[in-house]
Each structure stands twice: as structure tokens, then as C-alpha cells.
Write an enzyme that holds these catalytic residues in place. Structure first.
Site, PDB file in Angstrom:
ATOM      1  N   LYS A   1      98.657  15.640  34.721  1.00 51.78           N
ATOM      2  CA  LYS A   1      97.938  14.409  34.360  1.00 51.78           C
ATOM      3  C   LYS A   1      96.560  14.854  33.888  1.00 51.78           C
ATOM      4  O   LYS A   1      95.662  15.120  34.683  1.00 51.78           O
ATOM      5  CB  LYS A   1      97.822  13.504  35.592  1.00 51.78           C
ATOM      6  CG  LYS A   1      97.770  12.014  35.283  1.00 51.78           C
ATOM      7  CD  LYS A   1      96.576  11.573  34.472  1.00 51.78           C
ATOM      8  CE  LYS A   1      95.331  11.417  35.320  1.00 51.78           C
ATOM      9  NZ  LYS A   1      94.116  11.190  34.496  1.00 51.78           N
TER      10      LYS A   1
ATOM     11  N   GLU B   1      89.881  21.941  43.891  1.00 47.24           N
ATOM     12  CA  GLU B   1      88.680  22.574  43.327  1.00 47.24           C
ATOM     13  C   GLU B   1      87.727  21.439  42.976  1.00 47.24           C
ATOM     14  O   GLU B   1      87.979  20.682  42.043  1.00 47.24           O
ATOM     15  CB  GLU B   1      89.045  23.408  42.106  1.00 47.24           C
ATOM     16  CG  GLU B   1      89.896  24.604  42.497  1.00 47.24           C
ATOM     17  CD  GLU B   1      90.333  25.480  41.331  1.00 47.24           C
ATOM     18  OE1 GLU B   1      90.068  25.123  40.182  1.00 47.24           O
ATOM     19  OE2 GLU B   1      90.942  26.526  41.608  1.00 47.24           O
TER      20      GLU B   1
ATOM     21  N   GLU C   1      75.412  16.007  42.778  1.00 47.31           N
ATOM     22  CA  GLU C   1      75.865  16.639  41.544  1.00 47.31           C
ATOM     23  C   GLU C   1      75.617  15.685  40.370  1.00 47.31           C
ATOM     24  O   GLU C   1      76.070  14.546  40.383  1.00 47.31           O
ATOM     25  CB  GLU C   1      77.359  16.946  41.641  1.00 47.31           C
ATOM     26  CG  GLU C   1      77.890  17.656  40.416  1.00 47.31           C
ATOM     27  CD  GLU C   1      79.394  17.905  40.492  1.00 47.31           C
ATOM     28  OE1 GLU C   1      80.153  16.962  40.761  1.00 47.31           O
ATOM     29  OE2 GLU C   1      79.802  19.060  40.274  1.00 47.31           O
TER      30      GLU C   1
HETATM   31  P1  NAD Z   1      87.279  13.088  38.429  1.00 44.32           P
HETATM   32  O1  NAD Z   1      87.473  13.389  39.869  1.00 44.32           O
HETATM   33  O2  NAD Z   1      86.616  11.831  38.050  1.00 44.32           O
HETATM   34  O3  NAD Z   1      88.665  13.083  37.657  1.00 44.32           O
HETATM   35  C1  NAD Z   1      89.524  14.213  37.669  1.00 44.32           C
HETATM   36  C2  NAD Z   1      90.950  13.755  37.447  1.00 44.32           C
HETATM   37  O4  NAD Z   1      91.389  12.991  38.571  1.00 44.32           O
HETATM   38  C3  NAD Z   1      91.151  12.858  36.222  1.00 44.32           C
HETATM   39  O5  NAD Z   1      92.342  13.258  35.582  1.00 44.32           O
HETATM   40  C4  NAD Z   1      91.275  11.482  36.841  1.00 44.32           C
HETATM   41  O6  NAD Z   1      92.020  10.585  36.058  1.00 44.32           O
HETATM   42  C5  NAD Z   1      91.998  11.803  38.127  1.00 44.32           C
HETATM   43  N1  NAD Z   1      91.856  10.806  39.198  1.00 44.32           N
HETATM   44  C6  NAD Z   1      90.775  10.033  39.467  1.00 44.32           C
HETATM   45  N2  NAD Z   1      91.024   9.265  40.562  1.00 44.32           N
HETATM   46  C7  NAD Z   1      92.274   9.575  40.991  1.00 44.32           C
HETATM   47  C8  NAD Z   1      93.098   9.116  42.068  1.00 44.32           C
HETATM   48  N3  NAD Z   1      92.665   8.195  42.940  1.00 44.32           N
HETATM   49  N4  NAD Z   1      94.334   9.651  42.206  1.00 44.32           N
HETATM   50  C9  NAD Z   1      94.776  10.600  41.347  1.00 44.32           C
HETATM   51  N5  NAD Z   1      94.045  11.053  40.301  1.00 44.32           N
HETATM   52  C10 NAD Z   1      92.806  10.567  40.130  1.00 44.32           C
HETATM   53  O7  NAD Z   1      86.484  14.355  37.843  1.00 44.32           O
HETATM   54  P2  NAD Z   1      85.925  14.538  36.358  1.00 44.32           P
HETATM   55  O8  NAD Z   1      84.768  13.611  36.192  1.00 44.32           O
HETATM   56  O9  NAD Z   1      87.048  14.519  35.399  1.00 44.32           O
HETATM   57  O10 NAD Z   1      85.400  16.044  36.394  1.00 44.32           O
HETATM   58  C11 NAD Z   1      84.107  16.399  36.795  1.00 44.32           C
HETATM   59  C12 NAD Z   1      84.129  16.853  38.249  1.00 44.32           C
HETATM   60  O11 NAD Z   1      85.025  17.937  38.396  1.00 44.32           O
HETATM   61  C13 NAD Z   1      82.810  17.358  38.749  1.00 44.32           C
HETATM   62  O12 NAD Z   1      82.614  16.903  40.056  1.00 44.32           O
HETATM   63  C14 NAD Z   1      82.982  18.867  38.768  1.00 44.32           C
HETATM   64  O13 NAD Z   1      82.163  19.572  39.667  1.00 44.32           O
HETATM   65  C15 NAD Z   1      84.416  18.983  39.137  1.00 44.32           C
HETATM   66  N6  NAD Z   1      84.956  20.266  38.731  1.00 44.32           N
HETATM   67  C16 NAD Z   1      85.227  21.210  39.692  1.00 44.32           C
HETATM   68  C17 NAD Z   1      85.725  22.453  39.322  1.00 44.32           C
HETATM   69  C18 NAD Z   1      86.022  23.520  40.347  1.00 44.32           C
HETATM   70  O14 NAD Z   1      86.658  24.483  39.992  1.00 44.32           O
HETATM   71  N7  NAD Z   1      85.598  23.382  41.587  1.00 44.32           N
HETATM   72  C19 NAD Z   1      85.943  22.731  37.972  1.00 44.32           C
HETATM   73  C20 NAD Z   1      85.649  21.747  37.028  1.00 44.32           C
HETATM   74  C21 NAD Z   1      85.173  20.511  37.421  1.00 44.32           C
END
Ligand code: NAD
Length: 485
Positions: free
Chosen positions: A177, A253, A389
Site C-alpha cells: 500500500k 520504521e 518532528e
Molecule cells: P504516515 O504515517 O502518515 O503514512 C505512512 C503510510 O501509512 C501511508 O501509506 C498511509 O496511507 C498509511 N496509513 C496511515 N494511517 C494508517 C492506518 N491507520 N492504517 C494503515 N495504514 C495507514 O507517514 P508519511 O507522512 O507518509 O511519512 C513521513 C513519516 O515517515 C515521518 O514521520 C518520517 O519520520 C517517517 N519515516 C520513517 C522512516 C524510518 O526508516 N524510520 C523512513 C521514512 C519515513
């Protein structure tokens, strides 16, 4: 003609229950329509993944499977320009960044894990039995099964293949997804998988959002055997909760509030160059990026002045313009979040060293998600700007006096993803490596990644480690076979 981003299920393009706009953040124009998967499409994807696992994919030898993954990597490389164009349109990032980082790493993730899995040993123990005989134990690694892969938008292909590469190498099948912001490269990869000869159902893509949409339908699905997720810490909590039904394992992650530490004995030019990358690369939308910088007092003024020069030399502009080093944020919505921290910094009394607002852009880009590279000083450690963040091209710089103090400052956060330390003293370097509560501690560098090493976050930055043999922990199930001789 309108471009459509379909779901990819069992090697077929499948329509969703409705469509939503995919927008280019450089000018907020509509790139195309994304087909949102409902429960029915998610069920179909999981069923296809299960059938492939029990069918052709599960029957393949490791040699056959890994040869196919090499073909997938070759397929990405052959169509690299298409992948770069798709990533650039979805994210607005500079062409040079996508072509040097995102897409090559996307291909490499398949090769690295294909090669790794061919050489993984398992353990064996011979034991004495109570009656004077012997028994031999040996371990067998099996794929975990159907893996749900939930991805963010900041490095879409790179972070997705970082999971799909090892998952498939270990013999699992996947339902991906992608982020609703960046559906393109995951969709394109479906074509590459099919053309490489990967059997139907091994790689599936369902589009949509999180809650009440494809993300939740996938993570709640009882026939998904494990969920690997990269994204925000709050989303990680929701996913963990969904995974608790059926006691399914998660690999998470998550977010960070990473620190950079510059000791007075550091090479100033190298430290400034390294921290400038860590703060501003990909418009600050890198999970490992630095948003808190601590500089030992004798170097503080010189460091702030030099980082300001670097920030002001950044050329902000559209992805394909020569010399551009920074694009927009991923969306107008994300810009609102980042700008709310810019405003918070002003309210909390920050000194704005540079930036702090929206750059002047030409009329055709005026609707894009642009922000200025920004540096602050003078905030207290309890400001939300220093604690939360932001995920934008910005940092706060504070002075420190000694090692003990800076260790305390760096560790005073619920997060624990990464740190970047700059010093010419080897003893300090080793002590910091031991003292900082993070998953990755860089010394005199940032973002150097050997894919064989463990990657993941401490504290609220994640659960589990991926990379090299560490990926096997999540993507395989270890069985012990005990034979009485
Ligand atoms: P997000 O958590 O908003 O979304 C990530 C994914 O989760 C999307 O595909 C979204 O549609 C899905 N999602 C959201 N709510 C959900 C739910 N309730 N159930 C299932 N899926 C759901 O994150 P983002 O804004 O896309 O990415 C930025 C974040 O990612 C930042 O916090 C960043 O630090 C983190 N990040 C971490 C790493 C790591 O390796 N630790 C790497 C890259 C990004």
C-alpha cells in the site's frame, strides 16, 4: 488523456471503488487519477498473494527466485528514466536526486537481498540425550507468508523496495500500500515484475489512504501474516493495534527528531557540509535527517554563520531546472504542517538566522508546496519546534559546553532513530557511539548506508531491525528440527 494509477492485483490492472487526484507538488497540478481500493480489492490482493505462495512462487528454488529478482532490478535500471520521471512528478524532488539516490537504490535493494539469501547459513547443534544417545538439531528458515507493506511518501520506491526486496528474496509474497501522495513508482514496478516473469500474485499493489481505506483494510486483514511499515510514530501505534488481532508480527520504521553534534575539534568545513545535507536534502523530508543541531560553544558562531551561507546558496526550484538542489515539500497539506512550526518558532521567540517563510516563486509555480530553507537559534529545549518532528528543511542550532551535557540533550527525546556526530577525537567518537540512544550513529558522516548493516530505530522510532541478515528476523520464521539419532 487522464493518467490512471490502477491497483495491481494478480498481475492485472484493477479499478478501485472511487478515484482521487494525484498532484504534482511543484505546481499543485493534477497528474492523474488514483484508483482507491476498497475491501473487495484488498481481499482479492491478499487472496492472490496467498495463492502464489502456495503455488508457483512457493515451488521455486532459491536460484530461480533470486534470478527473477535480478531481472526485476535490471528492469528498473532499463526503465530508469521512466521511474525517475514518475518519482519526480509525485514528489517534486530534483531530477538529480531521484536519478542518483531513489531509483538506483530501488534497483539495488533487489540485488542485495537476492545475493544475501543465497549465502545465509542456519545453525545446527548435536546434543547428548539422557539415555546416552545423541540427537541433532538443525534450523530451517521458512518464509513468513503474505506480507503487508505500508509505505510513506518521502523516498517512495527506495523505502518500498527496502521491504519488498528482502520479503521476496525470503520467499514471501507481498501486498503493497504505497502512500496516497506517491502512487506512481509502485504501480510502474508492477509492469516490471510482470515483464520479468514474476508469477501472478507475488507482488500486488493496492492504492488508497490509511484509516477506513486500503491501509486499514490491509493491516486488519487476518490472512496477512506480518506487516512492515515505515511512517509516522502515531500511525505505527494504529498499525500495531490492528496487528494485535491474530497476534501478527510488525516491523516498524517510525519518526525521529535526530540530532547533529559538532565538537569544537571537528573539521568545520566538513561538518557544515555534512549537516547542510542532513538538514536540507530532499527538502528535509528524510527520516534520518537532522532537525536539532548542537555545537560546542567555541565553534558556535562560526558554525551558524557557515550553515547560513550554505542554506542561502540552495537553489530552490522545479525538478528539471539545471542547478536546482531543493524542490517543494510533498504536498500543500504537508506545507501547512511545516509552516505551522515556522510560526511556532516565531511565537517562541526564535532568532531566525535565515528563511522562515515561503519563497517567491514564478507565477506558474505559485500554487506549489514551496518553503524556505530555515535555521533558528535561541529556542529553549522545551519548544515544540525542538521536540517534535517537523519533516521540513529546517533546524534549530543550540550551543553546548561539554560531552556529558550534549549526551543528555541528544537523548532527551522520545525518539531514537539517528545521530550525526562530528569530531576529530577518536575517543570522543567511540564514547558518543556508545552513549547515544539511537539505531544509527554516524561519526563524521551522514546517510552512509551499507545495506548489510542493521537499520531501525530505538525508543519510539521503531521496532525491529531490517538490513542484511537482520531482515531475516522479520521476513522468515525459524523452525528447529530435532532428530534423535
Ligand atoms: P504516515 O504515517 O502518515 O503514512 C505512512 C503510510 O501509512 C501511508 O501509506 C498511509 O496511507 C498509511 N496509513 C496511515 N494511517 C494508517 C492506518 N491507520 N492504517 C494503515 N495504514 C495507514 O507517514 P508519511 O507522512 O507518509 O511519512 C513521513 C513519516 O515517515 C515521518 O514521520 C518520517 O519520520 C517517517 N519515516 C520513517 C522512516 C524510518 O526508516 N524510520 C523512513 C521514512 C519515513
Amino acid at each position: 488523456m487522464t493518467k490512471h494509477f490502477h491497483n495491481f492485483i494478480d498481475n492485472q490492472w484493477v479499478e478501485g471503488v472511487r478515484t482521487f487526484d494525484n498532484r504534482n507538488p511543484a505546481d499543485n497540478s493534477v497528474i492523474g487519477q488514483v484508483h482507491e481500493a476498497g475491501r473487495e480489492q484488498v481481499n482479492a490482493a491478499v487472496n492472490a498473494a496467498r495463492a502464489a505462495l502456495n503455488g508457483p512462487w512457493g515451488m521455486m528454488t532459491i536460484a530461480q527466485r533470486t534470478a527473477l529478482l535480478h531481472k526485476v532490478a535490471d528492469g528498473i535500471e532499463q526503465r530508469a528514466e521512466e521511474f525517475v520521471a514518475a518519482e519526480v512528478a509525485d514528489t517534486g524532488k530534483p531530477h538529480s536526486l531521484a536519478s542518483h539516490l531513489d531509483i538506483p537504490r530501488g534497483a539495488a535493494n533487489f540485488k542485495v537481498f537476492a545475493d544475501l539469501i543465497r549465502n545465509v547459513p542456519t545453525e545446527s547443534f548435536t546434543m547428548d540425550t539422557p539415555d546416552g544417545g545423541k540427537a541433532v538439531n538443525y534450523a530451517v528458515r521458512n518464509p513468513r507468508g503474505v506480507i503487508g507493506v505500508i509505505c510513506p511518501w518521502n523516498l517512495p520506491l527506495l523505502l518500498m523496495t527496502w521491504k519488498v526486496g528482502p520479503a521476496l528474496a525470503c520467499g514471501n509474497t507481498v501486498v503493497v500500500k504505497p502512500s496516497e501522495e506517491t502512487p506512481a513508482t509502485a504501480t510502474l514496478l508492477g509492469e516490471v515484475m510482470r515483464d520479468a516473469g514474476v508469477p501472478a500474485g507475488v507482488y500486488n499493489v493496492v492504492h488508497g489512504f490509511g484509516e477506513h481505506s486500503a491501509g486499514a483494510f490491509l493491516t486488519e486483514h487476518k490472512d496477512v501474516d506480518g506487516i512492515t511499515f515505515t511512517g509516522e510514530t502515531g500511525t505505527g501505534e494504529a498499525i500495531m493495534q490492528a496487528a494485535s488481532k491474530g497476534v501478527r508480527p510488525v516491523s516498524l520504521e517510525l519518526g525521529g527528531k535526530n540530532a547533529g553534534v559538532i565538537f569544537a575539534d571537528a573539521d568545520l568545513d566538513k561538518a557544515v557540509a555534512g549537516i547542510a545535507r542532513a538538514v536540507f536534502e530532499n527538502s528535509g523530508q528524510v527520516c534520518l535527517g537532522t532537525e536539532r543541531v548542537y555545537v560546542q560553544r567555541p565553534l558556535f558562531d562560526a558554525f551558524v554563520a557557515a550553515l547560513k551561507v550554505r542554506a542561502e546558496a540552495i537553489k530552490v526550484g522545479p525538478p528539471n531546472e539545471p542547478g536546482v538542489t531543493m524542490g517543494p515539500l510533498v504536498s500543500v497539506g504537508h506545507r501547512q504542517k511545516v509552516l505551522s512550526y515556522y510560526q511556532q518558532a516565531a511565537r517562541d521567540g526564535a532568532s531566525v538566522v535565515t528563511g522562515g517563510g515561503i519563497p517567491n516563486m514564478p507565477a506558474e509555480l505559485a500554487e506549489g508546496a514551496w518553503v524556505q530553507p530555515t535555521i533558528w537559534t535561541g529556542l529553549s529545549e522545551d519548544s515544540a519546534v525542538v521536540r517534535e518532528e517537523i519533516f521540513g528543511p529546517c533546524c534549530h542550532i543550540a550551543p553546548f559546553d561539554d560531552e556529558e551535557e550534549v549526551v543528555r540533550l541528544v537523548n532527551d527525546t522520545p525518539y531514537g532513530l539517528a545521530a550525526s556526530v562530528w569530531t576529530s577525537n577518536l575517543q570522543v567518537a567511540h564514547r558518543m557511539g556508545a552513549a547515544l540512544d539511537v539505531g544509527i550513529c554516524w561519526i563524521n558522516s551522514w546517510f552512509l548506508r551499507d545495506l548489510r548493516t542493521a537499520f531501525g530505530g530505538a525508543k519510539q522510532s521503531g521496532i525491529g531491525r531490517e538490513g542484511g541478515v537482520h531482515s531475516l528476523e522479520f521476513y522468515t520464521e525459524l523452525r528447529n528440527v530435532c532428530i534423535r539419532l
